[in-house]
Design an enzyme around this catalytic site. Structure first.
Site, PDB file in Angstrom:
ATOM      1  N   CYS A 146       0.939  -1.290   0.111  1.00 23.07           N
ATOM      2  CA  CYS A 146       0.043  -0.158  -0.006  1.00 23.07           C
ATOM      3  C   CYS A 146       0.897   1.372  -0.088  1.00 23.07           C
ATOM      4  O   CYS A 146       2.079   1.080   0.264  1.00 23.07           O
ATOM      5  CB  CYS A 146      -0.816  -0.031   1.108  1.00 23.07           C
ATOM      6  SG  CYS A 146       0.110   0.087   2.595  1.00 23.07           S
ATOM      7  N   TYR A 153      -5.377 -13.184  -4.576  1.00 23.52           N
ATOM      8  CA  TYR A 153      -4.776 -12.830  -3.177  1.00 23.52           C
ATOM      9  C   TYR A 153      -5.671 -13.374  -1.896  1.00 23.52           C
ATOM     10  O   TYR A 153      -6.764 -13.201  -1.822  1.00 23.52           O
ATOM     11  CB  TYR A 153      -5.114 -11.328  -3.067  1.00 23.52           C
ATOM     12  CG  TYR A 153      -4.304 -10.487  -1.839  1.00 23.52           C
ATOM     13  CD1 TYR A 153      -3.533 -11.141  -1.063  1.00 23.52           C
ATOM     14  CD2 TYR A 153      -5.216  -9.296  -1.308  1.00 23.52           C
ATOM     15  CE1 TYR A 153      -3.141 -10.440   0.182  1.00 23.52           C
ATOM     16  CE2 TYR A 153      -4.727  -8.881  -0.323  1.00 23.52           C
ATOM     17  CZ  TYR A 153      -3.571  -9.418   0.681  1.00 23.52           C
ATOM     18  OH  TYR A 153      -3.389  -8.506   1.807  1.00 23.52           O
ATOM     19  N   HIS A 185      -3.515 -12.161   4.744  1.00 25.85           N
ATOM     20  CA  HIS A 185      -3.525 -11.087   5.602  1.00 25.85           C
ATOM     21  C   HIS A 185      -4.882 -11.162   6.137  1.00 25.85           C
ATOM     22  O   HIS A 185      -5.375  -9.975   6.949  1.00 25.85           O
ATOM     23  CB  HIS A 185      -3.120  -9.783   4.757  1.00 25.85           C
ATOM     24  CG  HIS A 185      -1.611  -9.802   4.526  1.00 25.85           C
ATOM     25  ND1 HIS A 185      -1.369  -9.155   3.490  1.00 25.85           N
ATOM     26  CD2 HIS A 185      -0.670 -10.370   5.092  1.00 25.85           C
ATOM     27  CE1 HIS A 185       0.032  -9.067   3.378  1.00 25.85           C
ATOM     28  NE2 HIS A 185       0.313  -9.940   4.150  1.00 25.85           N
ATOM     29  N   ASP A 189       3.007  -9.794   9.470  1.00 26.24           N
ATOM     30  CA  ASP A 189       3.977  -9.983   8.234  1.00 26.24           C
ATOM     31  C   ASP A 189       4.963  -8.828   8.331  1.00 26.24           C
ATOM     32  O   ASP A 189       6.069  -8.968   7.896  1.00 26.24           O
ATOM     33  CB  ASP A 189       2.862  -9.883   6.961  1.00 26.24           C
ATOM     34  CG  ASP A 189       3.714 -10.510   5.999  1.00 26.24           C
ATOM     35  OD1 ASP A 189       4.680 -11.276   6.035  1.00 26.24           O
ATOM     36  OD2 ASP A 189       3.395  -9.986   4.650  1.00 26.24           O
TER      37      ASP A 189
END
Ligand code: ADP
Ligand code: SF4
Length: 698
Positions: free
Chosen positions: A42, A181, A184, A277
């Site tokens: 991001c 994806y 997360h 992470d």
């Protein structure tokens, strides 16, 4: 504008030990130029500041990253992340925005990757006001009074179609690698996989095979739609650090990799969720993820990329040679140094600007503002200010600059002014460089922060035009007598002992003889008497880290804060819960929702911020962490002498903490900005280009 100068270091050849890092890797139908892989990250720019985002990514390709990916890219208006700014690919009209990014990346021969996402019950849809949906009905995970509905089979068919549409649009936008994806704990695909979120009783719930069904289908659909020319990557969190509750590298995380082994063209594996992470250096060393992800290569024949905040090419080589990874994934190291691969290629290892693991970059995402970086002041400024991480205009004139103070702002100003070719003198009162960074890096867990001064110290040492004068506390007369054309005061700040801050607008009343010790004194090794009371009205790391230091030294410590939790701002750096846990486990007593209203000999008075009810606690030493006072006396003294008629420099400027105390990132940025702008005319216009919204025609 003057002609830009190139990197200052010589162009020596790369060390053959690193040749392996420059080998190409086949990923499905596409081939990388090397093994340096910028995984999705991001940046607070995304669909709102697309030119900024595209330029930033393009510069990384110029710097040698073989693959450059987007951040999350929303695929449908029924799952959007406002006010957090990510990429957007809801309809064909969004394609040109992402095409701008892929064009920039392709200019340098790198591959472009895209990470389509459908965040489902992670997000409340604050902009679109659509009802979120996920595998089972649940309140959305962002705190917002919104509940997601459970998806029926038609919804699942729709979602599969939206993924296919996004993949086709991605291909049209020029992407070479298209992600599926499932990491997360952020998106529908990982929510379907999760026993915690998925309570379905149909063919999409229950057994792992059933929970995996949607991910399997989306992978197959994506391959069918675009797999002829695009690689299809699976981004997957193999370990959630939740024990039996979640996926783990010895349980269902591993099972998923085994069940899908050779279906994706590339495995991008990591830990889940994001704060596991992207741990800061305060909580995890570089490479801590390896132990969790290194089984993946043994299970699949497809290439594997993984991250570990790697900045050392030796560590990268050993990961490749040991068979742990095929591609070196990086988000933060590529932010701190977009030219890391090029520097390895040119044999300029010592020029690498290493990430310090502070997560200031992450705050942009949480606060919906363009990314910034402590080590790299040009991050996020590539398009709007035209700042390149390696190039800078040559000096505007043959002039000299005296910089007073060698903290992060003075050091960066000296480095960048030196790169521009000015004659620079850097005077420092102390016997070493680094200012606050040198002091703070000695606090528990912050050792890597020293890289801020190490990088700059080395760069300056290579510049014949920059002189360093240690042990040189300058007075105003010294400054004027030196006779530089420009003077920069970068003398920093010190922590105040008044207690003034957000909660108090006047000094906290104190009895004569009360023992008040400042943060600076504690960093310098001052003795403290028990019990210690820290009053944290600053809310970033300092209150918590001082509590940790004193507790580790065996002191009895209470941390008082008007906030509901310790180090509140560190929610934005993914650290808050770890700081709170660490302090609690160490035995620091935490008193939230209170201020300190009186400091006496042997005790302090606390007041509840809601009821104003007071109570006293014992206090042998009071440590206020409330605000910092600029060290600006020298600036004002020089200014006064000039006003009184002394002959002075063409310009006198104060920068960094001396002007307004802030983060280390802000100090580095201030030094860099000063160097960039020296000789530029000042105007009232915004100092950067803006990305204005276009007015709709209907
Ligand atoms: P910043 O974060 O803005 O760079 P720091 O507090 O880290 O500020 O650094 C300021 C530096 O300035 C410190 O290393 C300090 O020793 C130095 N300094 C302060 N006053 C003087 C002075 N009069 N002459 C030379 N150096 C000074
Ligand atoms: Fe690394 Fe900090 Fe820069 Fe993020 S902000 S890339 S963690 S140095």
């Amino acid at each position: 504008m003057n002609k830009p100068t190139g990197p200052i270091a010589s162009k020596s050849l790369r060390d053959p030990r690193y040749d392996v890092l420059f080998e190409s890797v086949q990923i499905g139908p596409v081939q990388t130029r090397n093994r340096f892989y910028q995984v999705p990250h991001c940046n607070g720019m995304g669909h709102q500041y697309p030119s900024s985002m595209a330029e930033m990514r393009g510069i990384k390709a110029e710097g040698g990253w073989g693959v450059i990916c987007t951040e999350q890219v929303e695929i449908h208006h029924t799952s959007e992340l406002s006010p957090v700014i990510e990429g957007r690919l809801w309809e064909d009209r969004d394609i040109p925005v992402l095409r701008k990014m892929t064009d920039k990346i392709h200019e340098h021969g790198s591959l472009a990757g895209v990470e389509p996402c459908y965040d489902g019950l992670a997000t409340p849809n604050r902009y679109s006001r659509e009802i979120p949906m996920g595998p089972s009905p649940r309140p959305v995970s962002y705190i917002d009074p919104v509940q997601a509905r459970g998806m029926d089979l038609r919804d699942i068919r729709d979602l599969r179609r939206w993924y296919v549409d996004a993949a086709k649009r991605s291909k049209e936008a020029g992407f070479d690698i298209i992600y599926v994806y499932a990491g997360h704990d952020l998106n529908a695909l990982s929510h379907f996989l999760s026993r915690r979120w998925n309570h379905r009783t149909d063919e999409y719930g229950g057994s792992l095979e059933n929970r995996l069904r949607l991910l399997r289908e989306v992978l197959a659909d994506t391959k069918d739609a675009v797999g002829d020319t695009c690689a299809v990557a699976l981004r997957f969190g193999v370990e959630e650090m939740l024990g039996d509750e979640g996926l783990s590298s010895e349980g269902e995380g591993r099972d998923v990799v085994e069940m899908l082994a050779d279906i994706p063209d590339l495995w991008d594996v990591n830990l889940s969720d994001w704060d596991n992470d992207s741990m800061t250096s305060r909580f995890a060393a570089s490479g801590f993820q390896d132990a969790y992800v290194n089984f993946v290569k043994k299970v699949t024949n497809k290439p594997v990329v993984g991250v570990g905040r790697y900045t050392s090419p030796d560590a990268m080589v050993s990961l490749i040679k040991s068979g742990a990874l095929d591609l070196i994934g990086a988000a933060r190291p590529s932010i701190a140094d977009p030219f890391l691969p090029k520097k390895v290629e040119e044999g300029r290892i010592e020029d690498i600007r290493e990430c310090i693991g502070c997560n200031i970059c992450v705050t942009g995402d949480f606060l919906a503002t363009p990314i910034r970086c402590t080590q790299n002041p040009t991050m996020g400024e590539e398009w709007r200010r035209g700042w390149h991480p390696e190039r800078i205009a040559t000096r505007h004139a043959d002039e000299s600059v005296l910089i007073v103070g060698a903290g992060p702002s003075g050091l960066e100003a000296a480095r960048a002014l030196g790169q521009r070719g000015y004659i620079v003198a850097l005077a420092e009162a102390g016997t070493g460089l680094g200012g606050r960074v040198a002091a703070e890096a000695a606090l528990p867990g912050l050792a890597e922060w020293k890289r801020v001064s190490d990088y700059r110290e080395y760069q300056i040492s290579q510049m014949a035009n920059v002189g360093i004068y240690l042990d040189s506390r300058l007075t105003a007369r010294d400054v004027l007598e030196y006779g530089a054309d420009h003077v920069v005061i970068a003398t920093g700040a010190h922590w105040s002992d008044s207690g003034i801050g957000r909660a108090h607008h006047a000094a906290i009343p104190r009895e004569d003889g009360a023992n008040i010790v400042t943060v600076n004194a504690i960093m310098a090794g001052a003795e403290v008497a028990d019990p210690v009371v820290i009053f944290d009205d600053d809310h970033y790391y300092m209150g918590g880290v001082i509590a940790e230091k004193l507790r580790l030294a065996g002191h009895e410590v209470t941390l008082v804060t008007p906030q509901g939790d310790v180090s509140h701002f560190t929610h934005n750096t993914l650290e808050q819960h770890r700081i709170q846990k660490r302090l609690m486990e160490l035995g620091v007593k935490i008193t939230p929702l209170h201020t300190v209203t009186d400091i006496e000999v042997g005790s302090v008075t606390l007041e509840c911020i809601y009821t104003e009810k007071e109570h006293d606690i014992d206090c042998g030493t009071f440590v206020p962490v409330t605000m910092r006072q600029p060290e600006d006396a020298l600036y004002h003294e020089v200014e006064a002498l000039i006003e009184a008629g002394a002959s002075g420099p063409q310009t006198l400027t104060r920068i960094g903490d001396c002007l307004a105390p802030g983060t280390i990132a802000a100090a580095v940025y201030a030094g860099h900005r000063y160097a960039r702008e020296l000789g530029e005319p000042k105007t009232d216009a915004p100092p950067f280009k803006r990305e204005l919204p276009t007015l709709a025609t209907d």
